[in-house]
Design a protein around this motif. Structure first.
Motif, mmCIF file in Angstrom:
data_model
loop_
_atom_site.group_PDB
_atom_site.id
_atom_site.type_symbol
_atom_site.label_atom_id
_atom_site.label_comp_id
_atom_site.label_asym_id
_atom_site.label_seq_id
_atom_site.Cartn_x
_atom_site.Cartn_y
_atom_site.Cartn_z
ATOM 1 N N PRO A 49 -5.439 -0.234 -2.295
ATOM 2 C CA PRO A 49 -5.638 1.544 -2.152
ATOM 3 C C PRO A 49 -4.646 1.118 -1.962
ATOM 4 O O PRO A 49 -3.715 0.629 -0.608
ATOM 5 C CB PRO A 49 -6.260 0.909 -1.341
ATOM 6 C CG PRO A 49 -6.785 -0.147 -0.298
ATOM 7 C CD PRO A 49 -6.157 -1.582 -1.610
ATOM 8 N N ALA A 50 -4.253 2.675 -1.506
ATOM 9 C CA ALA A 50 -2.908 3.383 -0.908
ATOM 10 C C ALA A 50 -3.547 3.513 0.492
ATOM 11 O O ALA A 50 -4.204 3.892 0.510
ATOM 12 C CB ALA A 50 -2.616 4.744 -1.957
ATOM 13 N N PRO A 51 -2.134 3.018 1.815
ATOM 14 C CA PRO A 51 -1.930 3.402 2.687
ATOM 15 C C PRO A 51 -2.455 5.113 3.308
ATOM 16 O O PRO A 51 -1.946 6.229 2.214
ATOM 17 C CB PRO A 51 -1.281 3.270 3.191
ATOM 18 C CG PRO A 51 -0.139 3.138 1.902
ATOM 19 C CD PRO A 51 -0.870 3.204 0.633
ATOM 20 N N ILE A 52 -3.654 5.425 3.672
ATOM 21 C CA ILE A 52 -3.811 6.480 4.348
ATOM 22 C C ILE A 52 -3.174 6.759 5.318
ATOM 23 O O ILE A 52 -3.671 5.864 6.336
ATOM 24 C CB ILE A 52 -5.008 7.126 4.030
ATOM 25 C CG1 ILE A 52 -6.110 6.350 4.766
ATOM 26 C CG2 ILE A 52 -5.573 6.978 3.020
ATOM 27 C CD1 ILE A 52 -7.529 6.606 4.896
ATOM 28 N N LYS B 46 -4.472 0.583 5.611
ATOM 29 C CA LYS B 46 -4.934 0.608 3.731
ATOM 30 C C LYS B 46 -6.804 0.396 4.333
ATOM 31 O O LYS B 46 -6.836 -0.707 3.713
ATOM 32 C CB LYS B 46 -4.660 -0.785 2.783
ATOM 33 C CG LYS B 46 -3.543 -0.534 2.531
ATOM 34 C CD LYS B 46 -3.108 -1.379 1.682
ATOM 35 C CE LYS B 46 -1.623 -1.562 0.742
ATOM 36 N NZ LYS B 46 -1.334 -2.555 -0.059
ATOM 37 N N LYS C 236 -10.463 -0.264 3.181
ATOM 38 C CA LYS C 236 -11.208 -0.622 2.271
ATOM 39 C C LYS C 236 -12.386 -0.817 2.578
ATOM 40 O O LYS C 236 -13.457 -1.174 1.969
ATOM 41 C CB LYS C 236 -10.628 -2.333 1.990
ATOM 42 C CG LYS C 236 -9.842 -2.697 1.845
ATOM 43 C CD LYS C 236 -9.465 -3.660 1.388
ATOM 44 C CE LYS C 236 -7.920 -4.495 0.865
ATOM 45 N NZ LYS C 236 -7.101 -5.443 0.206
ATOM 46 N N ASP D 76 -2.967 -5.771 -8.858
ATOM 47 C CA ASP D 76 -3.320 -5.761 -7.834
ATOM 48 C C ASP D 76 -2.431 -5.031 -6.879
ATOM 49 O O ASP D 76 -3.476 -6.192 -6.218
ATOM 50 C CB ASP D 76 -4.706 -6.317 -8.010
ATOM 51 C CG ASP D 76 -5.518 -5.815 -7.220
ATOM 52 O OD1 ASP D 76 -5.868 -4.859 -6.301
ATOM 53 O OD2 ASP D 76 -6.732 -6.624 -6.446
ATOM 54 N N HIS D 77 -2.635 -3.732 -6.285
ATOM 55 C CA HIS D 77 -1.649 -3.573 -5.500
ATOM 56 C C HIS D 77 -2.718 -3.341 -4.375
ATOM 57 O O HIS D 77 -2.070 -2.949 -2.809
ATOM 58 C CB HIS D 77 -1.320 -2.714 -5.589
ATOM 59 C CG HIS D 77 0.477 -3.002 -6.374
ATOM 60 N ND1 HIS D 77 1.114 -4.448 -6.540
ATOM 61 C CD2 HIS D 77 0.243 -2.404 -7.068
ATOM 62 C CE1 HIS D 77 1.804 -4.670 -7.373
ATOM 63 N NE2 HIS D 77 1.733 -2.794 -8.240
ATOM 64 N N TYR E 136 -10.025 10.443 2.520
ATOM 65 C CA TYR E 136 -8.837 10.423 2.245
ATOM 66 C C TYR E 136 -6.740 10.657 3.186
ATOM 67 O O TYR E 136 -6.147 11.194 3.087
ATOM 68 C CB TYR E 136 -8.613 11.711 1.564
ATOM 69 C CG TYR E 136 -9.590 11.610 -0.012
ATOM 70 C CD1 TYR E 136 -9.288 10.746 -0.753
ATOM 71 C CD2 TYR E 136 -10.613 12.430 0.045
ATOM 72 C CE1 TYR E 136 -9.213 10.066 -1.999
ATOM 73 C CE2 TYR E 136 -11.664 11.865 -1.404
ATOM 74 C CZ TYR E 136 -10.611 11.364 -2.229
ATOM 75 O OH TYR E 136 -11.355 11.298 -2.897
ATOM 76 N N TRP F 97 -0.196 3.287 9.556
ATOM 77 C CA TRP F 97 -0.731 3.993 8.026
ATOM 78 C C TRP F 97 -2.017 2.981 7.591
ATOM 79 O O TRP F 97 -1.642 1.461 8.039
ATOM 80 C CB TRP F 97 0.597 3.603 6.971
ATOM 81 C CG TRP F 97 1.345 4.580 7.234
ATOM 82 C CD1 TRP F 97 2.914 4.963 7.620
ATOM 83 C CD2 TRP F 97 1.478 5.891 5.879
ATOM 84 N NE1 TRP F 97 3.138 6.263 7.150
ATOM 85 C CE2 TRP F 97 2.360 6.860 6.770
ATOM 86 C CE3 TRP F 97 0.502 6.302 5.464
ATOM 87 C CZ2 TRP F 97 2.302 7.551 6.383
ATOM 88 C CZ3 TRP F 97 0.467 7.743 5.029
ATOM 89 C CH2 TRP F 97 1.633 8.841 4.844
#
Length: 230
Positions: A21-24, A32, A34, A18-19, A122, A30
């Motif tokens: 969410p990918a950073p945006i 993450k 949530k 469980d990493h 996104y 950057w």
């Protein structure tokens, strides 16, 4: 939480990976994301109504999930302009999730909000890589001098050819034609500058002259016509 009988009877298997969410990219960082408050950025989006008789360009400046600034620009439908007036009051102060699920009066504006929501969550905002993001007021700067939307209006028929009516420079007063009746330039009035002149107390005729200009080889035109009447 209610589970079905089949799930209740299953044995538990540990979740090993469980990493998160990918950073945006958001305003030079950057992130993450949530929660809605993790989202920031300024961006633009286009929306349209079901019969596609009008369109909306919506600009939002979001800070920590809340819309701080909104620019609503519409074209093609008279009712849409009044919807935009209402949307301008509705949008600011709402989270982007609230705004996505609020009736913004006009389908084109609702669709624009949907498109912006996708860009923002996104990490595809205009300010994704701008450290600290853009200040409140950045949307207004898009309108430029005179504080007017960029509008292009061109009308054309096969029989009579094109008529430039309004371009980036402003309202087209005359178009210049060469000996082959091809457009080689035009004279325009920048409506924003004209109104600023009038508000400053300059007489109307002088205000128009000060806000007028020409583009292309207008001075070389063999014939000059009013695109709305000739």
């Amino acid at each position: 939480m209610i589970y079905s009988k089949e799930v209740e009877e299953m044995c538990k298997v540990a979740k090993g990976v469980d990493h998160g969410p990918a950073p945006i990219p958001e305003e030079g960082k950057w992130v993450k994301s949530k929660e809605i408050k993790d989202i920031s950025g300024l961006t633009h989006g286009i929306g349209w109504c079901a019969p596609q008789q009008g369109a909306c360009k919506l600009t939002l400046n979001v800070k920590e999930g809340v819309i701080q600034e909104a620019l609503v620009e519409t074209i093609g439908c008279s009712g849409m302009t009044h919807s935009a007036a209402m949307a301008g009051e509705i949008l600011v102060g709402k989270t982007i999730l609230e705004a996505l699920n609020t009736d913004l009066v006009c389908d084109a504006i609702n669709t624009a909000m949907r498109e912006l929501f996708l860009q923002i969550v996104y990490g595809r905002t205009q300010s994704a890589f701008s450290e600290g993001g853009l200040p409140i007021g950045a949307g207004l700067e898009d309108l430029g001098k005179g504080t007017r939307s960029q509008v292009g209006t061109i009308y054309s028929t096969l029989e009579k050819g094109p008529r430039y009516l309004e371009l980036a420079e402003g309202y087209i007063v005359e178009i210049g034609l060469d000996k082959d009746d091809q457009i080689i330039g035009y004279k325009y009035v920048n409506m924003g500058k004209m109104m600023e002149n009038i508000k400053a107390g300059i007489p109307a005729e002088e205000a128009i002259e000060k806000a007028s200009g020409q583009y292309g080889r207008f001075d070389e035109a063999v014939k000059k016509i009013d695109p709305r009447k000739q």
